[in-house]
Design a protein around this motif. Structure first.
Motif, PDB file in Angstrom:
ATOM      1  N   ILE A 181       8.289  -3.749  -7.598  1.00 26.50           N
ATOM      2  CA  ILE A 181       8.430  -5.184  -7.870  1.00 26.50           C
ATOM      3  C   ILE A 181       8.633  -5.957  -6.570  1.00 26.50           C
ATOM      4  O   ILE A 181       8.009  -6.997  -6.334  1.00 26.50           O
ATOM      5  N   ASP A 182       9.507  -5.447  -5.710  1.00 24.45           N
ATOM      6  CA  ASP A 182       9.787  -6.118  -4.444  1.00 24.45           C
ATOM      7  C   ASP A 182       8.548  -6.214  -3.561  1.00 24.45           C
ATOM      8  O   ASP A 182       8.301  -7.237  -2.924  1.00 24.45           O
ATOM      9  N   ALA A 183       7.783  -5.133  -3.517  1.00 25.06           N
ATOM     10  CA  ALA A 183       6.619  -5.110  -2.630  1.00 25.06           C
ATOM     11  C   ALA A 183       5.571  -6.141  -3.025  1.00 25.06           C
ATOM     12  O   ALA A 183       4.908  -6.723  -2.162  1.00 25.06           O
ATOM     13  N   PHE A 184       5.425  -6.382  -4.317  1.00 25.78           N
ATOM     14  CA  PHE A 184       4.379  -7.294  -4.777  1.00 25.78           C
ATOM     15  C   PHE A 184       4.869  -8.718  -5.031  1.00 25.78           C
ATOM     16  O   PHE A 184       4.068  -9.634  -5.169  1.00 25.78           O
ATOM     17  N   LEU A 185       6.191  -8.905  -5.080  1.00 28.08           N
ATOM     18  CA  LEU A 185       6.732 -10.243  -5.339  1.00 28.08           C
ATOM     19  C   LEU A 185       7.541 -10.800  -4.173  1.00 28.08           C
ATOM     20  O   LEU A 185       8.232 -11.801  -4.325  1.00 28.08           O
ATOM     21  N   LYS A 188       0.830  -1.207   0.000  1.00 29.31           N
ATOM     22  CA  LYS A 188       0.000   0.000   0.000  1.00 29.31           C
ATOM     23  C   LYS A 188       0.860   1.251   0.000  1.00 29.31           C
ATOM     24  O   LYS A 188       0.679   2.161  -0.826  1.00 29.31           O
ATOM     25  N   TRP A 189       1.824   1.305   0.920  1.00 27.10           N
ATOM     26  CA  TRP A 189       2.643   2.504   1.044  1.00 27.10           C
ATOM     27  C   TRP A 189       3.709   2.586  -0.043  1.00 27.10           C
ATOM     28  O   TRP A 189       4.159   3.682  -0.389  1.00 27.10           O
ATOM     29  N   VAL A 190       4.122   1.454  -0.581  1.00 30.67           N
ATOM     30  CA  VAL A 190       5.013   1.489  -1.735  1.00 30.67           C
ATOM     31  C   VAL A 190       4.299   2.131  -2.919  1.00 30.67           C
ATOM     32  O   VAL A 190       4.874   2.936  -3.656  1.00 30.67           O
TER      33      VAL A 190
END
Length: 352
Positions: free
Chosen positions: A289-293, A206-208
């Protein structure tokens, strides 16, 4: 007998493994240290240290130049000086500590300072971005109508832009991390990553996304504005060329000189904007990418992206030195100590 053989083989294989290094050898829960060999270690310190020194002293020269010489006291230059202040603070409060963390793979400055350091990192990044966005708008106003521009972008308007750039950036970064909102839903991951000697801030999707939006919106504004600036500059150049050697009124000649100066300033600051985007955009894309993977970026890739972004703080003074003769003259006066003489603030660094 077979059990004894297996135990012997196991103990022999374990003895062949290299010893595990810890950030704090005598502390329970210490992070594992991944040291570089001496050669790369020295090289990394030189490269990172050079960037920090360049960011500190280069931006310090920009700040002193604008504040000392009265001819440089303009809204645009005050925005540039405030931008240099953000980059200067990156060189002072962020880069030296990140250098040790990147090379030693350990954080030796305490958990409390880790949070403060990360807040400064984010705050100064957004402050630089908003400054560049306001500078692009300033340049658009100057190029579209250079003679009326001084009455539109006044010192009070400039001050409001500077206050917003700093206040919003600092408030957003510090409130996000100190409130713990960035870790909501990631408690298990934070617990797994927590160790003594580490400094990793997890930010939920969310915050990303919000952070990326705060990066993307000013970036979009700058792209649109500078596209219009270069179209207008191209049109103005054609109009001037079409006049040929026809005699002109003095007022028209002055207007052309002012327009040419404003276009050159816009072009130079446009290069600073491009450098900022090239430096920071890969980092923000990787954050999404990191936040969702699930934070899959290898450590060495992350370090490359981070230091590419940090090095942007050292780029702007080089851009000014390359394109602005007045800045080169100001640097010479500062370095030689001539600014300490009386009435040097009235020295003219360029002709009107």
């Amino acid at each position: 007998m077979a059990l004894q053989v297996r135990d012997t083989i196991r103990s022999s294989s374990e003895s062949l493994l290299p010893p595990v290094e810890l950030c704090y050898e005598n502390v329970n829960g210490s992070c594992v240290k991944s040291p570089y060999s001496p050669g790369p270690r020295v090289l990394l310190y030189v490269v990172f240290g050079f960037g920090a020194v360049l960011a500190v002293f280069g931006n310090f020269l920009v700040i002193i130049s604008v504040l000392h010489f009265k001819q440089l006291h303009s809204p645009t230059n005050f925005l540039i000086a405030s931008l240099a202040c953000a980059d200067f603070l990156v060189g002072v409060t962020v880069m030296p500590f990140s250098m040790v963390r990147s090379v030693e793979s350990c954080w030796y400055f305490g958990a409390g300072f880790c949070t403060f350091h990360t807040c400064c990192d984010g705050a100064f990044c957004y402050s630089s971005l908003f400054h560049l966005c306001f500078i692009s708008i300033d340049r658009y106003m100057a190029v579209t109508d250079p003679l009326i521009y001084p009455t539109r972008f006044t010192p009070s308007v400039c001050g409001s832009c500077i206050v917003f750039s700093w206040l919003f950036s600092v408030t957003f970064s510090f409130s996000l991390l100190y409130s713990g909102a960035n870790e909501a839903g990631l408690e298990d991951l934070v617990s797994a990553l927590s160790c003594v000697g580490g400094c990793q801030m997890a930010v939920n999707s969310k915050w990303v996304f919000v952070s990326f939006a705060l990066f993307f919106i000013p970036t979009l504004v700058m792209k649109v504005v500078y596209s219009k600036i270069f179209l207008i500059a191209k049109q103005q150049a054609r109009e001037i060329e079409s006049l040929g050697n026809r005699a002109e009124k003095s007022s028209d000649s002055y207007k052309d000189r002012v327009a040419k100066r404003e276009r050159k300033a816009a072009r130079t600051l446009g290069i600073a904007v491009v450098a900022f985007l090239v430096s920071w955009l890969p980092y923000f894309i990787d954050s999404i990418i990191d936040a969702f993977l699930g934070f899959i970026t290898p450590t060495y890739i992350y370090e490359i992206l981070v230091w590419s972004a940090y090095y942007n703080s050292a780029m702007n003074p080089l851009t000014y030195a390359f394109f602005y003769p007045w800045f080169r003259k100001a640097i010479k006066l500062i370095i030689t100590g001539r600014v300490m003489r009386e009435n040097t603030s009235a020295i003219r660094l360029f002709s009107d």
